[in-house]
Design a protein around this motif. Structure first.
Motif, PDB file in Angstrom:
ATOM      1  N   ARG A 182       0.857  -1.184   0.000  1.00 21.62           N
ATOM      2  CA  ARG A 182       0.000   0.000   0.000  1.00 21.62           C
ATOM      3  C   ARG A 182       0.895   1.237   0.000  1.00 21.62           C
ATOM      4  NH1 ARG A 182      -4.990  -1.205   2.497  1.00 21.62           N
ATOM      5  NH2 ARG A 182      -5.560  -3.303   1.809  1.00 21.62           N
ATOM      6  N   PHE A 183       0.410   2.292  -0.628  1.00 24.88           N
ATOM      7  CA  PHE A 183       1.148   3.551  -0.561  1.00 24.88           C
ATOM      8  C   PHE A 183       0.190   4.717  -0.791  1.00 24.88           C
ATOM      9  CE2 PHE A 183       1.525   2.075  -4.958  1.00 24.88           C
ATOM     10  CZ  PHE A 183       1.226   3.206  -5.705  1.00 24.88           C
ATOM     11  N   ALA A 184       0.687   5.928  -0.583  1.00 25.11           N
ATOM     12  CA  ALA A 184      -0.104   7.138  -0.769  1.00 25.11           C
ATOM     13  C   ALA A 184       0.436   7.912  -1.967  1.00 25.11           C
ATOM     14  CB  ALA A 184      -0.057   8.011   0.480  1.00 25.11           C
ATOM     15  N   GLN A 185      -0.474   8.337  -2.828  1.00 23.67           N
ATOM     16  CA  GLN A 185      -0.127   9.132  -4.013  1.00 23.67           C
ATOM     17  C   GLN A 185      -1.158  10.264  -4.078  1.00 23.67           C
ATOM     18  OE1 GLN A 185      -0.877   7.838  -8.243  1.00 23.67           O
ATOM     19  NE2 GLN A 185       1.321   7.409  -8.226  1.00 23.67           N
ATOM     20  N   ALA A 186      -0.957  11.264  -3.253  1.00 24.34           N
ATOM     21  CA  ALA A 186      -2.020  12.246  -3.005  1.00 24.34           C
ATOM     22  C   ALA A 186      -1.748  13.651  -3.526  1.00 24.34           C
ATOM     23  CB  ALA A 186      -2.302  12.324  -1.500  1.00 24.34           C
ATOM     24  N   LYS A 187      -0.506  14.017  -3.786  1.00 21.08           N
ATOM     25  CA  LYS A 187      -0.186  15.366  -4.240  1.00 21.08           C
ATOM     26  C   LYS A 187      -0.625  15.569  -5.693  1.00 21.08           C
ATOM     27  CE  LYS A 187       3.864  16.197  -1.269  1.00 21.08           C
ATOM     28  NZ  LYS A 187       3.758  15.016  -0.384  1.00 21.08           N
ATOM     29  N   THR A 188      -0.401  16.775  -6.214  1.00 18.97           N
ATOM     30  CA  THR A 188      -0.666  17.020  -7.629  1.00 18.97           C
ATOM     31  C   THR A 188       0.434  16.379  -8.473  1.00 18.97           C
ATOM     32  OG1 THR A 188       0.597  19.080  -7.748  1.00 18.97           O
ATOM     33  CG2 THR A 188      -1.708  19.240  -7.041  1.00 18.97           C
ATOM     34  N   ARG A 189       0.135  16.138  -9.722  1.00 18.94           N
ATOM     35  CA  ARG A 189       1.153  15.583 -10.626  1.00 18.94           C
ATOM     36  C   ARG A 189       2.401  16.460 -10.656  1.00 18.94           C
ATOM     37  NH1 ARG A 189      -2.205  14.000 -16.126  1.00 18.94           N
ATOM     38  NH2 ARG A 189      -3.797  12.664 -15.169  1.00 18.94           N
ATOM     39  N   GLU A 190       2.169  17.773 -10.731  1.00 20.04           N
ATOM     40  CA  GLU A 190       3.275  18.711 -10.867  1.00 20.04           C
ATOM     41  C   GLU A 190       4.218  18.659  -9.675  1.00 20.04           C
ATOM     42  OE1 GLU A 190       5.751  21.179 -12.730  1.00 20.04           O
ATOM     43  OE2 GLU A 190       3.940  20.293 -13.599  1.00 20.04           O
ATOM     44  N   GLU A 191       3.691  18.411  -8.487  1.00 14.22           N
ATOM     45  CA  GLU A 191       4.536  18.353  -7.296  1.00 14.22           C
ATOM     46  C   GLU A 191       5.517  17.186  -7.355  1.00 14.22           C
ATOM     47  OE1 GLU A 191       2.493  19.884  -3.396  1.00 14.22           O
ATOM     48  OE2 GLU A 191       0.956  18.887  -4.607  1.00 14.22           O
ATOM     49  N   TYR A 192       5.168  16.141  -8.083  1.00 14.97           N
ATOM     50  CA  TYR A 192       6.097  15.021  -8.275  1.00 14.97           C
ATOM     51  C   TYR A 192       6.999  15.273  -9.484  1.00 14.97           C
ATOM     52  CZ  TYR A 192       2.645  12.555  -5.351  1.00 14.97           C
ATOM     53  OH  TYR A 192       1.786  12.180  -4.345  1.00 14.97           O
ATOM     54  N   LEU A 193       6.394  15.674 -10.591  1.00  8.03           N
ATOM     55  CA  LEU A 193       7.126  15.804 -11.855  1.00  8.03           C
ATOM     56  C   LEU A 193       8.196  16.883 -11.800  1.00  8.03           C
ATOM     57  CD1 LEU A 193       4.115  15.481 -14.317  1.00  8.03           C
ATOM     58  CD2 LEU A 193       5.873  13.760 -13.863  1.00  8.03           C
ATOM     59  N   ALA A 194       7.987  17.900 -10.986  1.00  4.85           N
ATOM     60  CA  ALA A 194       8.949  18.999 -10.902  1.00  4.85           C
ATOM     61  C   ALA A 194      10.340  18.526 -10.489  1.00  4.85           C
ATOM     62  CB  ALA A 194       8.454  20.061  -9.923  1.00  4.85           C
ATOM     63  N   TYR A 195      10.407  17.407  -9.791  1.00  3.60           N
ATOM     64  CA  TYR A 195      11.697  16.862  -9.352  1.00  3.60           C
ATOM     65  C   TYR A 195      12.417  16.093 -10.458  1.00  3.60           C
ATOM     66  CZ  TYR A 195      10.605  17.888  -4.456  1.00  3.60           C
ATOM     67  OH  TYR A 195      10.313  18.517  -3.267  1.00  3.60           O
ATOM     68  N   LEU A 196      11.702  15.753 -11.532  1.00  4.44           N
ATOM     69  CA  LEU A 196      12.238  14.791 -12.490  1.00  4.44           C
ATOM     70  C   LEU A 196      12.631  15.361 -13.844  1.00  4.44           C
ATOM     71  CD1 LEU A 196       9.797  11.832 -11.801  1.00  4.44           C
ATOM     72  CD2 LEU A 196      12.152  12.062 -11.003  1.00  4.44           C
ATOM     73  N   ALA A 197      11.851  16.305 -14.353  1.00  5.63           N
ATOM     74  CA  ALA A 197      12.116  16.759 -15.717  1.00  5.63           C
ATOM     75  C   ALA A 197      11.476  18.101 -15.982  1.00  5.63           C
ATOM     76  CB  ALA A 197      11.572  15.728 -16.715  1.00  5.63           C
ATOM     77  N   GLU A 198      12.072  18.845 -16.908  1.00  6.58           N
ATOM     78  CA  GLU A 198      11.476  20.089 -17.368  1.00  6.58           C
ATOM     79  C   GLU A 198      10.225  19.777 -18.190  1.00  6.58           C
ATOM     80  OE1 GLU A 198      12.559  23.001 -16.442  1.00  6.58           O
ATOM     81  OE2 GLU A 198      14.345  22.208 -15.409  1.00  6.58           O
ATOM     82  N   GLU A 199       9.365  20.771 -18.346  1.00  4.88           N
ATOM     83  CA  GLU A 199       8.116  20.554 -19.065  1.00  4.88           C
ATOM     84  C   GLU A 199       8.352  20.091 -20.499  1.00  4.88           C
ATOM     85  OE1 GLU A 199       5.178  23.595 -18.797  1.00  4.88           O
ATOM     86  OE2 GLU A 199       5.577  23.978 -16.673  1.00  4.88           O
ATOM     87  N   ALA A 200       9.454  20.535 -21.105  1.00  2.00           N
ATOM     88  CA  ALA A 200       9.742  20.157 -22.491  1.00  2.00           C
ATOM     89  C   ALA A 200      10.032  18.664 -22.631  1.00  2.00           C
ATOM     90  CB  ALA A 200      10.924  20.964 -23.009  1.00  2.00           C
ATOM     91  N   GLU A 201      10.392  18.021 -21.529  1.00  2.00           N
ATOM     92  CA  GLU A 201      10.703  16.587 -21.564  1.00  2.00           C
ATOM     93  C   GLU A 201       9.492  15.718 -21.279  1.00  2.00           C
ATOM     94  OE1 GLU A 201      14.733  15.398 -19.911  1.00  2.00           O
ATOM     95  OE2 GLU A 201      14.315  17.203 -18.743  1.00  2.00           O
ATOM     96  N   ARG A 202       8.330  16.344 -21.080  1.00  2.00           N
ATOM     97  CA  ARG A 202       7.146  15.582 -20.710  1.00  2.00           C
ATOM     98  C   ARG A 202       6.062  15.680 -21.780  1.00  2.00           C
ATOM     99  NH1 ARG A 202       5.793  19.006 -15.465  1.00  2.00           N
ATOM    100  NH2 ARG A 202       7.899  19.448 -14.718  1.00  2.00           N
ATOM    101  N   ASN A 203       5.373  14.591 -22.003  1.00  2.00           N
ATOM    102  CA  ASN A 203       4.176  14.600 -22.831  1.00  2.00           C
ATOM    103  C   ASN A 203       3.010  14.263 -21.907  1.00  2.00           C
ATOM    104  OD1 ASN A 203       2.188  14.379 -24.787  1.00  2.00           O
ATOM    105  ND2 ASN A 203       3.541  13.378 -26.256  1.00  2.00           N
ATOM    106  N   ILE A 204       2.803  15.147 -20.928  1.00  2.00           N
ATOM    107  CA  ILE A 204       1.832  14.907 -19.862  1.00  2.00           C
ATOM    108  C   ILE A 204       0.977  16.158 -19.695  1.00  2.00           C
ATOM    109  CG2 ILE A 204       1.528  14.382 -17.408  1.00  2.00           C
ATOM    110  CD1 ILE A 204       4.311  13.045 -17.502  1.00  2.00           C
ATOM    111  N   PRO A 205      -0.318  16.054 -19.861  1.00  2.00           N
ATOM    112  CA  PRO A 205      -1.187  17.227 -19.690  1.00  2.00           C
ATOM    113  C   PRO A 205      -1.095  17.782 -18.268  1.00  2.00           C
ATOM    114  CG  PRO A 205      -2.381  15.431 -20.748  1.00  2.00           C
ATOM    115  CD  PRO A 205      -1.084  14.857 -20.246  1.00  2.00           C
ATOM    116  N   TYR A 206      -1.155  19.109 -18.166  1.00  2.00           N
ATOM    117  CA  TYR A 206      -1.128  19.746 -16.855  1.00  2.00           C
ATOM    118  C   TYR A 206      -2.443  19.486 -16.132  1.00  2.00           C
ATOM    119  CZ  TYR A 206      -1.122  23.407 -13.304  1.00  2.00           C
ATOM    120  OH  TYR A 206      -1.203  24.089 -12.120  1.00  2.00           O
TER     121      TYR A 206
END
Length: 223
Positions: free
Chosen positions: A4-28
């Protein structure tokens, strides 16, 4: 083990640690994911790389290939995943990341099991190494993904003998790359793991044991 785990924040709060927006094909999406009790057998937001960009797909947590006649597995051991018939091809071609706030573990205390919530002491999100059946965007209902586990180190072993392979943000980004060698993958798993000293934990309500229960109170400490 990770069940079991928790995945409760916004997508952006996780993605900001991993890649710039130009590296993502993920809707905001500004809305919190809001899942405080993610359980196996449900679809989970899984991060992976395709054509050198990051994608986020809802993928089934659990893996059972056609020849497997037992319930789906949810974890894969780091020590054997690279060579086993079950996981070898997933390790080489289906690496992904599950981002989360922390995970739950149950510790035997006398005649009862007490759930604990384990998370980074600095409050940052965690990035759990995963492997799965690609392509993830196909929405396969049979073959999904597994979370990679390792032997618990230091004080984490007091809670459970196994723990997820949690990677640093830098290692997590490298883990998902499809153009790296097997030796590089091994080095990422070995050198990019977040050690036990970065985590803290506290006892939580047994309500987390019911997969129907959700809410921030599930991760709150109890006295």
């Amino acid at each position: 083990m990770c069940g079991r785990f928790a995945q409760a924040k916004t997508r952006e709060e996780y993605l900001a640690y991993l890649a710039e927006e130009a590296e993502r094909n993920i809707p905001y999406d500004p809305l919190p994911i809001g899942r405080y009790n993610v359980a196996p057998g449900t679809r989970v937001l899984l991060l992976s790389e395709r054509d050198k960009q990051l994608y986020l797909d809802p993928v089934l947590w659990g893996y059972a290939p056609g020849w497997w006649d037992k319930p789906p597995l949810i974890n894969a051991r780091r020590e054997t995943a690279t060579t086993s018939r079950m996981f070898k091809h997933l390790w080489h071609h289906g690496r992904a990341i599950v981002f989360a706030d922390g995970w739950f573990e149950w510790k035997q205390e006398g005649d009862m099991k007490q759930p604990y919530f384990i998370h980074r002491a600095d409050g940052k999100p965690i990035f759990m190494a995963a492997i799965g059946s690609t392509p993830f965007e196909r929405g396969d209902t049979q073959e999904g993904f597994l979370i990679v586990t390792m032997a618990a180190d230091d004080n984490l072993a007091e809670i459970h003998e196994r723990r997820p392979l949690v990677l640093t943000p830098e290692a997590a980004r490298e883990w998902m790359r499809q153009d790296i060698s097997d030796n590089e993958v091994q080095s990422i798993a070995d050198d990019g793991s977040v050690t036990a000293g970065h985590f803290t934990w506290h006892a939580v309500s047994k309500a987390v044991g019911n997969v129907k229960n959700q809410g921030q109170d599930l991760t709150a400490p109890i006295t």
